[in-house]
Motif scaffolding. Structure first.
Motif, PDB file in Angstrom:
ATOM      1  N   LYS A 159       4.980  -0.322   3.398  1.00  0.00           N
ATOM      2  CA  LYS A 159       4.435  -0.143   2.059  1.00  0.00           C
ATOM      3  C   LYS A 159       5.224  -0.989   1.047  1.00  0.00           C
ATOM      4  N   SER A 199      -3.858  -2.057  10.556  1.00  0.00           N
ATOM      5  CA  SER A 199      -4.604  -2.200   9.299  1.00  0.00           C
ATOM      6  C   SER A 199      -3.777  -2.822   8.186  1.00  0.00           C
ATOM      7  N   LEU A 200      -2.453  -2.663   8.263  1.00  0.00           N
ATOM      8  CA  LEU A 200      -1.581  -3.259   7.228  1.00  0.00           C
ATOM      9  C   LEU A 200      -1.709  -4.783   7.186  1.00  0.00           C
ATOM     10  N   GLN A 202      -4.244  -6.488   7.194  1.00  0.00           N
ATOM     11  CA  GLN A 202      -5.314  -6.935   6.297  1.00  0.00           C
ATOM     12  C   GLN A 202      -4.795  -7.111   4.877  1.00  0.00           C
ATOM     13  N   ARG A 203      -3.819  -6.259   4.500  1.00  0.00           N
ATOM     14  CA  ARG A 203      -3.254  -6.346   3.144  1.00  0.00           C
ATOM     15  C   ARG A 203      -2.081  -7.321   3.093  1.00  0.00           C
ATOM     16  N   TYR A 204      -1.260  -7.284   4.143  1.00  0.00           N
ATOM     17  CA  TYR A 204      -0.085  -8.166   4.199  1.00  0.00           C
ATOM     18  C   TYR A 204      -0.138  -8.932   5.517  1.00  0.00           C
ATOM     19  N   GLU A 209       4.057 -11.962   2.588  1.00  0.00           N
ATOM     20  CA  GLU A 209       3.303 -11.190   1.596  1.00  0.00           C
ATOM     21  C   GLU A 209       3.960  -9.837   1.307  1.00  0.00           C
TER      22      GLU A 209
END
Length: 266
Positions: A159, A199-200, A202-204, A209
């Motif tokens: 996170k 799934s993380l 996809q964001r990072y 990132e």
């Protein structure tokens, strides 16, 4: 008979005169030769005298030229000496000015070091508990002060949002940073070498990132707490600046970190 005797007597009488005439001619020739020699010597001496006169005139001219050059060079030398004295005086003044600037700079540097040391002491005092738990380390080196916080104290795994406990820790740092107005504050995000999965991703997509997002969120929080944003910067380094061996759990835990770095302003 008488006439013959008279004639004989006359001849005899003339003999001395004839002989006298012959001696005078020889002496005359000697005198002529001597005169010729003297004439040659006189001509030679006249030529030598003329040559000596020319040499004298040349030497006189050379002396005059040398005196002229000496006078000119003396003037130039005097001017050069005066200019050199002016330059020496100017350099002396410049040295005095530079020495004063150096002393002022040294004094200012010492004051900055004292201020940084004071900030370091305050941070260490404020964060004794976190330091004792190994959650925070504080270092000071060559005018740079670094507050190193392991990611677990600020973020949940994977996170970038700061946890409530992390805000408490940052609050201790912010309290000290508010008194620092002569330093730039650089927030650096770092990770270990484990790739982001599930799934993380996809964001990072990568650790770049994630580290950058964490650094930016910390910088934003500092801004919200009245830290001048003009002094703030944020950067993500991913896994590319490790401080420990990523082959071990302990090493990876140390590499996952946020560093708040105080550096001189540009």
């Amino acid at each position: 008979m008488r006439k013959s005797l008279v004639a004989a007597i006359t001849v005899l009488a003339l003999v001395p005169f004839v002989l006298a005439g012959c001696v005078s001619k020889s002496e005359y020739m000697k005198t002529v030769d001597a005169a010729n020699t003297l004439e040659v010597d006189n001509t030679r001496l006249k030529n030598e005298l003329t040559a000596a006169g020319k040499r004298h005139d040349q030497l006189t001219a050379d002396r005059a030229e040398l005196e002229r050059l000496l006078t000119a060079r003396s003037g130039e030398l005097g001017k050069s000496i005066a200019e050199l004295r002016q330059r020496v005086d100017a350099l002396g003044s410049e040295n005095i000015r530079l020495a004063q600037e150096l002393a002022d700079a040294q004094k200012a540097r010492e004051e900055k070091v004292q201020e940084l040391s004071s900030t370091y002491d305050q941070l260490v005092d404020k964060m004794k508990g976190e330091i004792a738990k190994g959650q925070v380390t504080i270092s000071e080196l060559k005018g740079k002060l670094t507050v190193n916080m392991v990611d677990a104290i600020l973020f949940d795994s994977g996170k970038a949002e700061i946890k409530a406990d992390g805000l408490v820790v940052l609050g201790k740092v912010i309290e000290i940073l508010k008194s620092v107005d002569d330093k730039a504050i650089r927030i650096e995000g770092h990770t270990d070498t484990l790739p982001i999965s599930g799934s993380l991703a996809q964001r990072y997509p990568t650790n770049w990132e994630l580290s950058a997002a964490r650094a930016i969120n910390v910088a934003r929080y500092l801004q919200k707490q009245a830290i001048n944003p003009a002094t703030l910067s944020a950067a993500g380094f991913g896994e590319f600046k490790p401080v420990a061996d990523n082959a071990t759990l302990e090493g990876r835990a140390k590499n996952r970190r946020i560093e708040i770095v105080l550096v001189p302003k540009d």
